[in-house]
Structure formats: C-alpha cells, structure tokens
Design an enzyme around this catalytic site. Structure first.
Site, PDB file in Angstrom:
ATOM      1  N   PHE A  46     -66.656  32.809 -15.934  1.00 15.40           N
ATOM      2  CA  PHE A  46     -67.957  32.192 -15.638  1.00 15.40           C
ATOM      3  C   PHE A  46     -69.090  33.189 -15.801  1.00 15.40           C
ATOM      4  O   PHE A  46     -69.993  33.281 -14.965  1.00 15.40           O
ATOM      5  CB  PHE A  46     -67.931  31.603 -14.223  1.00 15.40           C
ATOM      6  CG  PHE A  46     -68.758  30.352 -14.058  1.00 15.40           C
ATOM      7  CD1 PHE A  46     -68.569  29.270 -14.898  1.00 15.40           C
ATOM      8  CD2 PHE A  46     -69.702  30.260 -13.056  1.00 15.40           C
ATOM      9  CE1 PHE A  46     -69.315  28.108 -14.745  1.00 15.40           C
ATOM     10  CE2 PHE A  46     -70.462  29.108 -12.894  1.00 15.40           C
ATOM     11  CZ  PHE A  46     -70.268  28.026 -13.736  1.00 15.40           C
ATOM     12  N   GLY A  47     -69.019  33.921 -16.937  1.00 19.96           N
ATOM     13  CA  GLY A  47     -70.124  34.795 -17.295  1.00 19.96           C
ATOM     14  C   GLY A  47     -71.214  33.972 -17.958  1.00 19.96           C
ATOM     15  O   GLY A  47     -71.328  32.762 -17.732  1.00 19.96           O
TER      16      GLY A  47
ATOM     17  N   ILE B 110     -71.639  32.832 -21.033  1.00 17.34           N
ATOM     18  CA  ILE B 110     -71.228  31.703 -21.872  1.00 17.34           C
ATOM     19  C   ILE B 110     -70.636  30.584 -21.023  1.00 17.34           C
ATOM     20  O   ILE B 110     -70.965  29.405 -21.202  1.00 17.34           O
ATOM     21  CB  ILE B 110     -70.235  32.154 -22.957  1.00 17.34           C
ATOM     22  CG1 ILE B 110     -70.893  33.186 -23.880  1.00 17.34           C
ATOM     23  CG2 ILE B 110     -69.748  30.954 -23.760  1.00 17.34           C
ATOM     24  CD1 ILE B 110     -69.955  33.792 -24.907  1.00 17.34           C
TER      25      ILE B 110
ATOM     26  N   ARG C 226     -62.890  36.281 -11.357  1.00 16.17           N
ATOM     27  CA  ARG C 226     -62.495  37.210 -10.294  1.00 16.17           C
ATOM     28  C   ARG C 226     -63.515  37.270  -9.165  1.00 16.17           C
ATOM     29  O   ARG C 226     -63.160  37.417  -7.998  1.00 16.17           O
ATOM     30  CB  ARG C 226     -62.276  38.609 -10.877  1.00 16.17           C
ATOM     31  CG  ARG C 226     -60.993  38.737 -11.686  1.00 16.17           C
ATOM     32  CD  ARG C 226     -60.771  40.150 -12.146  1.00 16.17           C
ATOM     33  NE  ARG C 226     -61.845  40.602 -13.016  1.00 16.17           N
ATOM     34  CZ  ARG C 226     -61.943  41.846 -13.488  1.00 16.17           C
ATOM     35  NH1 ARG C 226     -61.035  42.750 -13.151  1.00 16.17           N
ATOM     36  NH2 ARG C 226     -62.934  42.187 -14.289  1.00 16.17           N
TER      37      ARG C 226
ATOM     38  N   ARG D 209     -60.924  34.421 -26.811  1.00 17.82           N
ATOM     39  CA  ARG D 209     -60.070  35.240 -27.659  1.00 17.82           C
ATOM     40  C   ARG D 209     -58.702  34.578 -27.726  1.00 17.82           C
ATOM     41  O   ARG D 209     -58.194  34.085 -26.707  1.00 17.82           O
ATOM     42  CB  ARG D 209     -59.933  36.671 -27.100  1.00 17.82           C
ATOM     43  CG  ARG D 209     -61.204  37.501 -27.221  1.00 17.82           C
ATOM     44  CD  ARG D 209     -61.516  37.847 -28.668  1.00 17.82           C
ATOM     45  NE  ARG D 209     -62.766  38.588 -28.822  1.00 17.82           N
ATOM     46  CZ  ARG D 209     -63.937  38.047 -29.139  1.00 17.82           C
ATOM     47  NH1 ARG D 209     -64.015  36.745 -29.343  1.00 17.82           N
ATOM     48  NH2 ARG D 209     -65.005  38.789 -29.263  1.00 17.82           N
TER      49      ARG D 209
ATOM     50  N   GLU E 141     -54.744  36.074 -35.171  1.00 20.94           N
ATOM     51  CA  GLU E 141     -55.790  35.736 -36.136  1.00 20.94           C
ATOM     52  C   GLU E 141     -55.796  36.676 -37.343  1.00 20.94           C
ATOM     53  O   GLU E 141     -55.686  37.886 -37.168  1.00 20.94           O
ATOM     54  CB  GLU E 141     -57.131  35.829 -35.384  1.00 20.94           C
ATOM     55  CG  GLU E 141     -58.292  35.175 -36.050  1.00 20.94           C
ATOM     56  CD  GLU E 141     -59.476  35.044 -35.096  1.00 20.94           C
ATOM     57  OE1 GLU E 141     -60.564  35.495 -35.479  1.00 20.94           O
ATOM     58  OE2 GLU E 141     -59.304  34.523 -33.977  1.00 20.94           O
TER      59      GLU E 141
ATOM     60  N   HIS F  33     -63.048  30.744 -36.202  1.00 19.90           N
ATOM     61  CA  HIS F  33     -63.790  31.741 -35.413  1.00 19.90           C
ATOM     62  C   HIS F  33     -65.293  31.689 -35.756  1.00 19.90           C
ATOM     63  O   HIS F  33     -65.871  32.665 -36.229  1.00 19.90           O
ATOM     64  CB  HIS F  33     -63.244  33.148 -35.659  1.00 19.90           C
ATOM     65  CG  HIS F  33     -63.552  34.091 -34.536  1.00 19.90           C
ATOM     66  ND1 HIS F  33     -62.703  35.107 -34.160  1.00 19.90           N
ATOM     67  CD2 HIS F  33     -64.617  34.189 -33.706  1.00 19.90           C
ATOM     68  CE1 HIS F  33     -63.234  35.785 -33.150  1.00 19.90           C
ATOM     69  NE2 HIS F  33     -64.402  35.233 -32.863  1.00 19.90           N
ATOM     70  N   ILE F  34     -65.901  30.541 -35.473  1.00 22.37           N
ATOM     71  CA  ILE F  34     -67.313  30.342 -35.816  1.00 22.37           C
ATOM     72  C   ILE F  34     -68.190  30.191 -34.570  1.00 22.37           C
ATOM     73  O   ILE F  34     -69.277  29.613 -34.624  1.00 22.37           O
ATOM     74  CB  ILE F  34     -67.501  29.116 -36.726  1.00 22.37           C
ATOM     75  CG1 ILE F  34     -66.938  27.843 -36.082  1.00 22.37           C
ATOM     76  CG2 ILE F  34     -66.846  29.357 -38.082  1.00 22.37           C
ATOM     77  CD1 ILE F  34     -67.278  26.562 -36.827  1.00 22.37           C
ATOM     78  N   GLY F  35     -67.736  30.747 -33.448  1.00 21.90           N
ATOM     79  CA  GLY F  35     -68.473  30.602 -32.197  1.00 21.90           C
ATOM     80  C   GLY F  35     -69.943  30.978 -32.278  1.00 21.90           C
ATOM     81  O   GLY F  35     -70.801  30.300 -31.729  1.00 21.90           O
TER      82      GLY F  35
END
Length: 320
Positions: free
Chosen positions: A154-155, A157, A177, A238, A267, A285-287
């Site tokens: 829950f950073g 992003i 955490r 990831r 990957e 991997h197009i985030g």
C-alpha cells in the site's frame, strides 16, 4: 569528454538533456546487452543508464570501479542492481520513483476490467468475424462495481489503485507491513487486514510490492489456495512475488476465476501453458508505458546523471 552509456534506447526527452555535454553511446541493438558487454561498457563509462532487466551485479560494478560514477536505473525498481556493492565502491545508484505511480495504477485497473469483463476474448472473437448478433449469454463476465478489492502493498501505487476504487463503490482492504493511520485509511476508504484474511474475502487481489527476499513467492501455492473460486489476481508489481507455476495450475483447474499479469516470474519467458488459458490476460510489462511517463522517466535519469557528473548529489539517490 565524460561518457554516458545507455544500455537500451530511451525516449529522446532524456537523451536531449545529455547531448552536447557528454559523449553519448546508445546500444544500437534491439536486444539487451550480455553480461560481458555490460562489463565492458561499465569499464569505459562515467555514467550508465540501465534497464530493469540489466543484471548490474558485483562483477559489472567491479569492472567500472575506476571510472563509473553513477548507475541510473530507468525504472522505479532496482532489484537488478547490487546496491551494497555500489555503495562500497562509491558508485551512485538512482531510480525513477513516483513518476509512474498513476500510470501503473491505470494499467492495474485496465487489467482488472479486462479480465473481469473478458475484453481480450471478446475482441478476438469479434475480429475473427464470429459476432453474428447480440445474445443473452454471450461472453458473460463478472461485475467490478461494488465488489471487494484486496491490495497487497500500500505504497504510492497501491494507494492510487485504492483511490480509483472509490468511484467503483468497492470495499477496499489492504495489507502491508506498516499500517496507516486511521486518518489515512479513512481518506482512502481502505481497511487493514492481515494477508490471509485479505485473500479469503477479496474478489480482486492487486499486487503492488517490491521484489525482496520477503516478497519472493509471497503468493505461493498455500496462499493462492485461500482465494475464493470466484477471485481474480492482478499483478503489475514483479513476477516472482507469485509462484507462477502454482498460479497456472489454479487457473487451469478453475480454482481461481482469472488473472491479469503484466510481469512474470522468469520474464520474458512464461510458464508453459499460461498463454493458452482463456481466463488470463497477459501484457508485456507495460505498467509505465505511456508517452508522458516514459519521457519523464528519461528526463529523471538524465538529470540525475548530470548532477552526479557535475559533482552534485543526484536527486533520486537510492542509498545515502
């Protein structure tokens, strides 16, 4: 003239900032450099712009120790770099934090909607000329509005994903955490739950954790077994945070409703059979892959390099 080497071509917005100031070398090939090529490039460069898939390990850093001042990673993650070794050698390491937060959150939502509403299957069906009119049970999917979303990590992003869920009237649970304050939770309409509980109650599970020794196979076979049969898994974090083989088996056996993946455990290779499943959406991997974000990332790595090579401390330094 100081030399800046770029291991894979980046948007011109970043290269333009470096032109005229330094000798610039850009990998001319449409493929990643080998380990030996990375060592040679490190040896003859004052600065490196690297990709997440470049293994900048102790050998590469040792090769560049007499000249290399900075490794600027063109990514928010940096698990491809031996940070401790870089610190020992006094080589700066930077990344591109925050700039890709909203873009990656957008993709997580795009994947969630795509797998829930069977968008990829429907698109292929229509393109193949199979659509011959509306039917009551044609490509029935699953609602997203009003469902339960579990966010792991829950950073910035993860929180951006939660903000978007408000508009979908979703019940949002999160796990990380360190729990947020009650004020922060209220603003995001999110409630903390232990991981096991989150997995049991969520209709959609979205992953947003970095890859560390603690998060490797965070969703292993045992954890995946806690999910409801109707649940969907979305991963834009990831690949190795999920046991991909176990996930594939759960999807194949319909023990999980579906998954949408932008990253993979090995990957760019996929677990055999994964691409043949119709209840999984796969993207390469197009985030962060929007014109705006990738250009800003290019400018960030360029500016960090300029600061380092001009005797300043780069702004986005990972270690201090």
């Amino acid at each position: 003239m100081k030399k800046v080497s770029i291991t894979y071509k980046i948007p011109e917005a970043g290269i333009d900032l470096l032109k005229g100031k330094y000798d610039i070398w850009v990998n001319p090939k449409d493929k990643l450099l080998t380990k030996e090529e990375l060592k040679e490039i490190a040896k003859e460069s004052d600065a490196l712009i690297t990709m997440l898939a470049d293994p900048i390990d102790s050998e590469v850093l040792e090769a560049g120790k007499d000249r290399l001042k900075i490794v600027a990673n063109y990514a928010v993650g940096y698990n491809n770099i031996d940070i401790q070794k870089a610190k020992e050698l006094g080589i700066y390491v930077t990344n591109t934090p925050d700039v890709l937060t909203e873009t990656t959150a957008d993709l997580a939502w795009a994947l969630m909607l795509a797998v829930a509403r069977r968008i990829v299957e429907s698109d292929a069906f229509t393109r193949e000329g199979k659509f011959d009119g509306w039917k009551p049970e044609l490509f029935l999917g699953t609602d997203v509005y009003g469902k339960t979303l579990g966010i792991i990590g829950f950073g910035s992003i993860g929180q951006a994903v939660a903000r978007r869920a408000i508009g979908f009237n979703m019940k949002v649970y999160y796990y990380q955490r360190h729990r947020l304050s009650s004020e922060e939770e209220k603003a995001l309409n999110a409630t903390y739950l232990p991981l096991d509980e989150l997995l049991k109650v969520s209709d959609y599970v979205s992953l947003h954790v970095p890859l560390t020794s603690d998060t490797y196979h965070m969703l292993d076979r045992e954890k995946l077994s806690l999910l409801k049969k109707s649940a969907f898994v979305i991963n834009t974090a990831r690949g190795p945070v999920i046991d991909e083989q176990a996930l594939y088996e759960k999807l194949k056996n319909k023990e999980i409703a579906g998954a949408a993946l932008d990253v993979y455990e090995k990957e760019p290779q996929l677990t055999p059979g994964l691409k043949d499943l119709d209840n999984v959406v796969l993207t390469p991997h197009i985030g962060s892959a929007s014109h705006e974000t990738r250009s800003r990332m290019a400018q960030m790595v360029a500016k960090d390099i300029i600061q380092a090579l001009e005797g300043e401390t780069p702004e986005h330094l990972i270690w201090r």
